[in-house]
Write a protein that holds these residues in place. Sequence first.
Motif, PDB file in Angstrom:
ATOM      1  N   LYS A 111      16.533  27.231  14.658  1.00 41.37           N
ATOM      2  CA  LYS A 111      17.771  26.467  14.545  1.00 41.37           C
ATOM      3  C   LYS A 111      18.568  26.831  13.301  1.00 41.37           C
ATOM      4  CE  LYS A 111      15.721  22.532  12.207  1.00 41.37           C
ATOM      5  NZ  LYS A 111      15.512  21.124  12.182  1.00 41.37           N
ATOM      6  N   ASP A 112      17.886  27.253  12.206  1.00 40.97           N
ATOM      7  CA  ASP A 112      18.578  27.616  10.976  1.00 40.97           C
ATOM      8  C   ASP A 112      18.719  29.129  10.812  1.00 40.97           C
ATOM      9  OD1 ASP A 112      18.894  24.970  10.177  1.00 40.97           O
ATOM     10  OD2 ASP A 112      16.910  24.925   9.246  1.00 40.97           O
ATOM     11  N   ASN A 113      18.183  29.901  11.719  1.00 40.03           N
ATOM     12  CA  ASN A 113      18.202  31.351  11.590  1.00 40.03           C
ATOM     13  C   ASN A 113      19.412  31.912  12.332  1.00 40.03           C
ATOM     14  OD1 ASN A 113      17.618  33.972  11.162  1.00 40.03           O
ATOM     15  ND2 ASN A 113      15.738  34.007  12.361  1.00 40.03           N
ATOM     16  N   ASN A 114      20.489  32.115  11.600  1.00 37.99           N
ATOM     17  CA  ASN A 114      21.702  32.657  12.218  1.00 37.99           C
ATOM     18  C   ASN A 114      22.126  33.944  11.519  1.00 37.99           C
ATOM     19  OD1 ASN A 114      22.436  31.491   9.856  1.00 37.99           O
ATOM     20  ND2 ASN A 114      24.032  30.175  10.689  1.00 37.99           N
ATOM     21  N   GLY A 115      21.161  34.757  11.082  1.00 36.80           N
ATOM     22  CA  GLY A 115      21.468  36.029  10.464  1.00 36.80           C
ATOM     23  C   GLY A 115      21.750  35.959   8.980  1.00 36.80           C
ATOM     24  N   GLU A 116      21.506  34.820   8.347  1.00 33.27           N
ATOM     25  CA  GLU A 116      21.770  34.675   6.923  1.00 33.27           C
ATOM     26  C   GLU A 116      20.487  34.743   6.103  1.00 33.27           C
ATOM     27  OE1 GLU A 116      23.966  31.110   6.295  1.00 33.27           O
ATOM     28  OE2 GLU A 116      25.672  31.806   7.425  1.00 33.27           O
ATOM     29  N   ASN A 117      19.452  35.325   6.653  1.00 32.51           N
ATOM     30  CA  ASN A 117      18.171  35.421   5.959  1.00 32.51           C
ATOM     31  C   ASN A 117      17.933  36.853   5.496  1.00 32.51           C
ATOM     32  OD1 ASN A 117      17.711  32.733   6.522  1.00 32.51           O
ATOM     33  ND2 ASN A 117      16.572  33.175   8.378  1.00 32.51           N
ATOM     34  N   ILE A 118      17.244  36.995   4.345  1.00 34.53           N
ATOM     35  CA  ILE A 118      16.848  38.297   3.845  1.00 34.53           C
ATOM     36  C   ILE A 118      15.375  38.236   3.485  1.00 34.53           C
ATOM     37  CG2 ILE A 118      19.133  38.907   2.975  1.00 34.53           C
ATOM     38  CD1 ILE A 118      18.138  38.171   0.161  1.00 34.53           C
ATOM     39  N   GLU A 119      14.765  39.414   3.336  1.00 34.27           N
ATOM     40  CA  GLU A 119      13.354  39.463   2.960  1.00 34.27           C
ATOM     41  C   GLU A 119      13.243  39.708   1.466  1.00 34.27           C
ATOM     42  OE1 GLU A 119       9.322  41.992   3.909  1.00 34.27           O
ATOM     43  OE2 GLU A 119      10.973  42.024   5.339  1.00 34.27           O
ATOM     44  N   VAL A 120      12.522  38.821   0.773  1.00 30.50           N
ATOM     45  CA  VAL A 120      12.278  38.941  -0.654  1.00 30.50           C
ATOM     46  C   VAL A 120      10.786  38.784  -0.867  1.00 30.50           C
ATOM     47  CG1 VAL A 120      12.729  37.945  -2.923  1.00 30.50           C
ATOM     48  CG2 VAL A 120      14.538  37.965  -1.202  1.00 30.50           C
ATOM     49  N   TRP A 121      10.140  39.799  -1.448  1.00 33.74           N
ATOM     50  CA  TRP A 121       8.710  39.777  -1.728  1.00 33.74           C
ATOM     51  C   TRP A 121       7.904  39.399  -0.485  1.00 33.74           C
ATOM     52  CZ3 TRP A 121       9.561  36.669  -6.767  1.00 33.74           C
ATOM     53  CH2 TRP A 121       9.972  37.528  -7.758  1.00 33.74           C
ATOM     54  N   GLU A 122       8.198  40.040   0.623  1.00 35.83           N
ATOM     55  CA  GLU A 122       7.520  39.857   1.904  1.00 35.83           C
ATOM     56  C   GLU A 122       7.617  38.433   2.429  1.00 35.83           C
ATOM     57  OE1 GLU A 122       3.584  41.411   1.828  1.00 35.83           O
ATOM     58  OE2 GLU A 122       4.214  43.316   0.962  1.00 35.83           O
ATOM     59  N   ILE A 145      10.746  35.572   4.039  1.00 39.38           N
ATOM     60  CA  ILE A 145      12.109  35.441   4.526  1.00 39.38           C
ATOM     61  C   ILE A 145      12.759  34.239   3.851  1.00 39.38           C
ATOM     62  CG2 ILE A 145      13.534  35.123   6.584  1.00 39.38           C
ATOM     63  CD1 ILE A 145      12.025  37.760   6.549  1.00 39.38           C
ATOM     64  N   VAL A 146      13.924  34.446   3.227  1.00 35.86           N
ATOM     65  CA  VAL A 146      14.641  33.363   2.550  1.00 35.86           C
ATOM     66  C   VAL A 146      16.088  33.341   3.016  1.00 35.86           C
ATOM     67  CG1 VAL A 146      13.185  33.374   0.501  1.00 35.86           C
ATOM     68  CG2 VAL A 146      15.180  34.815   0.563  1.00 35.86           C
ATOM     69  N   ASN A 147      16.674  32.163   2.950  1.00 33.70           N
ATOM     70  CA  ASN A 147      18.081  31.980   3.281  1.00 33.70           C
ATOM     71  C   ASN A 147      18.907  32.366   2.057  1.00 33.70           C
ATOM     72  OD1 ASN A 147      20.691  30.584   3.547  1.00 33.70           O
ATOM     73  ND2 ASN A 147      19.776  29.815   5.423  1.00 33.70           N
ATOM     74  N   ILE A 148      19.935  33.161   2.247  1.00 36.26           N
ATOM     75  CA  ILE A 148      20.743  33.653   1.130  1.00 36.26           C
ATOM     76  C   ILE A 148      21.407  32.504   0.377  1.00 36.26           C
ATOM     77  CG2 ILE A 148      22.724  35.074   0.493  1.00 36.26           C
ATOM     78  CD1 ILE A 148      22.053  36.833   2.927  1.00 36.26           C
ATOM     79  N   LYS A 149      21.967  31.544   1.106  1.00 35.85           N
ATOM     80  CA  LYS A 149      22.646  30.420   0.448  1.00 35.85           C
ATOM     81  C   LYS A 149      21.672  29.597  -0.392  1.00 35.85           C
ATOM     82  CE  LYS A 149      26.230  29.900   3.927  1.00 35.85           C
ATOM     83  NZ  LYS A 149      26.793  29.062   4.972  1.00 35.85           N
TER      84      LYS A 149
END
Length: 90
Positions: free
Chosen positions: A14-25, A27-31
Amino acid sequence: MTKKQPPVHQSNDKDNNGENIEVWEDIVNIKDLILSIAICTITTLGGYLIAPDDSSKQLMFGLIGVVVGFAICSIIIKPKRTITYVDEEN
């Protein structure tokens, strides 16, 4: 005796709309990442700047600012992952 499997990490769709990136293996939301960096920076610098003019007190106030920023971020930003344990019997 059963062998425990490591936890399986799943993100909520529901919150995954392409605004996530991978940091230290992970997945985090950019905002959320930018918001938490801003909050921790403000509280850390705020603690450092209001400290008396003594290097050890400036360090202590800055560290207290980091802890306060972490507490604020942990209250404001909620985890978006579901962890499930899978038990497989042979």
